[in-house]
Motif scaffolding. Structure first.
Motif, PDB file in Angstrom:
ATOM      1  N   PRO A 116       0.837  -1.207   0.000  1.00 23.81           N
ATOM      2  CA  PRO A 116       0.000   0.000   0.000  1.00 23.81           C
ATOM      3  C   PRO A 116       0.868   1.251   0.000  1.00 23.81           C
ATOM      4  O   PRO A 116       1.943   1.285   0.590  1.00 23.81           O
ATOM      5  CB  PRO A 116      -0.794  -0.102   1.301  1.00 23.81           C
ATOM      6  CG  PRO A 116      -0.427  -1.382   1.940  1.00 23.81           C
ATOM      7  CD  PRO A 116       0.664  -2.021   1.164  1.00 23.81           C
ATOM      8  N   ASP A 117       0.375   2.251  -0.668  1.00 24.50           N
ATOM      9  CA  ASP A 117       1.079   3.525  -0.736  1.00 24.50           C
ATOM     10  C   ASP A 117       1.105   4.162   0.655  1.00 24.50           C
ATOM     11  O   ASP A 117       0.125   4.107   1.404  1.00 24.50           O
ATOM     12  CB  ASP A 117       0.372   4.430  -1.740  1.00 24.50           C
ATOM     13  CG  ASP A 117       1.128   5.724  -1.986  1.00 24.50           C
ATOM     14  OD1 ASP A 117       2.345   5.756  -1.724  1.00 24.50           O
ATOM     15  OD2 ASP A 117       0.496   6.693  -2.438  1.00 24.50           O
ATOM     16  N   GLU A 118       2.208   4.772   1.003  1.00 21.81           N
ATOM     17  CA  GLU A 118       2.365   5.384   2.321  1.00 21.81           C
ATOM     18  C   GLU A 118       1.317   6.474   2.570  1.00 21.81           C
ATOM     19  O   GLU A 118       0.810   6.621   3.690  1.00 21.81           O
ATOM     20  CB  GLU A 118       3.774   5.974   2.454  1.00 21.81           C
ATOM     21  CG  GLU A 118       4.087   6.498   3.832  1.00 21.81           C
ATOM     22  CD  GLU A 118       5.519   7.001   3.945  1.00 21.81           C
ATOM     23  OE1 GLU A 118       5.722   7.904   4.766  1.00 21.81           O
ATOM     24  OE2 GLU A 118       6.398   6.505   3.222  1.00 21.81           O
ATOM     25  N   SER A 119       0.962   7.212   1.545  1.00 19.53           N
ATOM     26  CA  SER A 119      -0.035   8.279   1.723  1.00 19.53           C
ATOM     27  C   SER A 119      -1.407   7.692   2.062  1.00 19.53           C
ATOM     28  O   SER A 119      -2.161   8.277   2.854  1.00 19.53           O
ATOM     29  CB  SER A 119      -0.122   9.157   0.476  1.00 19.53           C
ATOM     30  OG  SER A 119      -0.590   8.407  -0.626  1.00 19.53           O
ATOM     31  N   ILE A 120      -1.736   6.536   1.508  1.00 11.89           N
ATOM     32  CA  ILE A 120      -3.010   5.874   1.843  1.00 11.89           C
ATOM     33  C   ILE A 120      -3.011   5.454   3.304  1.00 11.89           C
ATOM     34  O   ILE A 120      -3.999   5.638   4.019  1.00 11.89           O
ATOM     35  CB  ILE A 120      -3.262   4.671   0.915  1.00 11.89           C
ATOM     36  CG1 ILE A 120      -3.482   5.143  -0.512  1.00 11.89           C
ATOM     37  CG2 ILE A 120      -4.439   3.838   1.403  1.00 11.89           C
ATOM     38  CD1 ILE A 120      -3.571   4.028  -1.522  1.00 11.89           C
ATOM     39  N   LEU A 121      -1.894   4.908   3.750  1.00  5.68           N
ATOM     40  CA  LEU A 121      -1.808   4.487   5.152  1.00  5.68           C
ATOM     41  C   LEU A 121      -1.930   5.691   6.087  1.00  5.68           C
ATOM     42  O   LEU A 121      -2.593   5.605   7.134  1.00  5.68           O
ATOM     43  CB  LEU A 121      -0.498   3.744   5.404  1.00  5.68           C
ATOM     44  CG  LEU A 121      -0.357   2.389   4.704  1.00  5.68           C
ATOM     45  CD1 LEU A 121       1.028   1.814   4.939  1.00  5.68           C
ATOM     46  CD2 LEU A 121      -1.425   1.424   5.181  1.00  5.68           C
ATOM     47  N   ARG A 122      -1.326   6.817   5.730  1.00 10.91           N
ATOM     48  CA  ARG A 122      -1.444   8.027   6.560  1.00 10.91           C
ATOM     49  C   ARG A 122      -2.887   8.510   6.606  1.00 10.91           C
ATOM     50  O   ARG A 122      -3.381   8.933   7.655  1.00 10.91           O
ATOM     51  CB  ARG A 122      -0.550   9.133   6.024  1.00 10.91           C
ATOM     52  CG  ARG A 122       0.898   8.899   6.364  1.00 10.91           C
ATOM     53  CD  ARG A 122       1.736  10.124   6.083  1.00 10.91           C
ATOM     54  NE  ARG A 122       3.125   9.766   6.278  1.00 10.91           N
ATOM     55  CZ  ARG A 122       4.115  10.181   5.539  1.00 10.91           C
ATOM     56  NH1 ARG A 122       3.891  11.015   4.546  1.00 10.91           N
ATOM     57  NH2 ARG A 122       5.343   9.809   5.788  1.00 10.91           N
ATOM     58  N   ASP A 123      -3.576   8.461   5.461  1.00  8.93           N
ATOM     59  CA  ASP A 123      -4.987   8.872   5.428  1.00  8.93           C
ATOM     60  C   ASP A 123      -5.835   7.971   6.313  1.00  8.93           C
ATOM     61  O   ASP A 123      -6.729   8.447   7.011  1.00  8.93           O
ATOM     62  CB  ASP A 123      -5.518   8.849   3.987  1.00  8.93           C
ATOM     63  CG  ASP A 123      -4.928   9.956   3.126  1.00  8.93           C
ATOM     64  OD1 ASP A 123      -4.372  10.914   3.694  1.00  8.93           O
ATOM     65  OD2 ASP A 123      -5.026   9.846   1.881  1.00  8.93           O
ATOM     66  N   VAL A 124      -5.565   6.672   6.324  1.00 11.76           N
ATOM     67  CA  VAL A 124      -6.307   5.739   7.164  1.00 11.76           C
ATOM     68  C   VAL A 124      -6.057   6.050   8.625  1.00 11.76           C
ATOM     69  O   VAL A 124      -6.983   6.102   9.449  1.00 11.76           O
ATOM     70  CB  VAL A 124      -5.931   4.270   6.838  1.00 11.76           C
ATOM     71  CG1 VAL A 124      -6.499   3.307   7.877  1.00 11.76           C
ATOM     72  CG2 VAL A 124      -6.410   3.901   5.441  1.00 11.76           C
ATOM     73  N   ASN A 126      -5.075   8.908   9.938  1.00 12.67           N
ATOM     74  CA  ASN A 126      -5.729  10.191  10.256  1.00 12.67           C
ATOM     75  C   ASN A 126      -7.219  10.024  10.396  1.00 12.67           C
ATOM     76  O   ASN A 126      -7.845  10.644  11.254  1.00 12.67           O
ATOM     77  CB  ASN A 126      -5.369  11.243   9.206  1.00 12.67           C
ATOM     78  CG  ASN A 126      -3.917  11.656   9.270  1.00 12.67           C
ATOM     79  OD1 ASN A 126      -3.280  11.520  10.315  1.00 12.67           O
ATOM     80  ND2 ASN A 126      -3.390  12.137   8.170  1.00 12.67           N
TER      81      ASN A 126
END
Length: 131
Positions: A116-124, A126
Motif C-alpha cells: 500500500p502507498d504510504e499516503s493511503i496508510l497516513r490517510d487511514v 488520520n
C-alpha cells in the motif's frame, strides 16, 4: 606423478581435504524444476512436518544443511549461498531438488509495487484518529 609435477594428487588439498567440484554436488545439472522462481531474494522455508532429512539416503550433506538452516529461520537464496560458501547456481539447483522433494517451499517477498502507498496508510491513520 600427477599433472602438477610434484607427485601429489591434483584433486586433493592437504589442508582442506578432498576437493569436490560444484557440478559434482548437482550431478552435472545447471538447472532444476521451478528454478525460475529462485532469484537472490526468494525466501526458503522448511515445510511443516518435515522429518529428519539425514535419514533420506537420496539427499547430499548440502541438501541436509539447507533444510537445517531453514528450519529455524527462513533464509533467502543469497543467505544460503553465503552460509554454505557455494555458488548461487549450485544452491539454486539444490533448493530445486528440495522443493521437488517437498522438504522446503520458496516464497517471494511482496514486491514494493504491491505494497500500500504510504499516503493511503497516513490517510487511514488520520481517519481513525478523527473518530
Amino acid at each position: 606423478m600427477s599433472a602438477d609435477g610434484q607427485g601429489r594428487n591434483h584433486w586433493f588439498d592437504d589442508e582442506a581435504g578432498p576437493v569436490v567440484r560444484p557440478y559434482a554436488m548437482t550431478r552435472g545439472r545447471t538447472t532444476s524444476e521451478g528454478q525460475h522462481r529462485l532469484d537472490l531474494i526468494a525466501v526458503v522455508v522448511t515445510e511443516p512436518g518435515t522429518g529428519d532429512p539425514e535419514s533420506d539416503p537420496t539427499l547430499s550433506p548440502e541438501h541436509v544443511e539447507i533444510v537445517g538452516l531453514c528450519r529455524d529461520v527462513p533464509q533467502s537464496v543469497a543467505e544460503l549461498a553465503a552460509e554454505l560458501d557455494l555458488p548461487i547456481g549450485v544452491v539454486r539447483v539444490l533448493i530445486g531438488d528440495l522443493v521437488h522433494a517437498e522438504l522446503v517451499r520458496v516464497t517471494r517477498p511482496v514486491p514494493p509495487a504491491e505494497l500500500p502507498d504510504e499516503s493511503i496508510l497516513r490517510d487511514v491513520i488520520n481517519g481513525l484518529r478523527a473518530l
